[in-house]
Scaffold this motif. Sequence first.
Motif, PDB file in Angstrom:
ATOM      1  N   ASP A  65      -0.213  25.806 -19.268  1.00 55.44           N
ATOM      2  CA  ASP A  65      -0.504  24.369 -19.309  1.00 55.44           C
ATOM      3  C   ASP A  65      -0.528  23.862 -17.872  1.00 55.44           C
ATOM      4  N   ARG A  80      -0.970  21.027 -16.634  1.00 53.41           N
ATOM      5  CA  ARG A  80      -0.242  19.773 -16.369  1.00 53.41           C
ATOM      6  C   ARG A  80       1.138  20.078 -15.820  1.00 53.41           C
ATOM      7  N   ILE A 134      -4.144  20.781 -20.579  1.00 56.73           N
ATOM      8  CA  ILE A 134      -5.199  21.388 -19.767  1.00 56.73           C
ATOM      9  C   ILE A 134      -4.931  22.877 -19.775  1.00 56.73           C
ATOM     10  N   GLY A 149      -5.326  26.811 -19.040  1.00 61.76           N
ATOM     11  CA  GLY A 149      -5.693  27.587 -17.872  1.00 61.76           C
ATOM     12  C   GLY A 149      -5.850  29.049 -18.231  1.00 61.76           C
TER      13      GLY A 149
END
Length: 61
Positions: free
Chosen positions: A42, A44, A11, A13
């Motif tokens: 990231d 996560r 994910i 950012g």
Amino acid sequence: MTKLSDLGPPIGGTRRGNPPDRYPACHSYLCLGCPQPVDTRDLRQVIWHQRTEHERLDIDA
């Protein structure tokens, strides 16, 4: 130990606003709970290390 890949796909950012004047190329910090480097690019990893009680994350990717 939980693997990073167990948390799903990456994910990405982005930082809101201007980057900080200090350490503009620094994209990581040390988690205070488990002294492990966290890559802030990231989400996560960021979300995992925000939990109050967590184990170290096995970075397998």
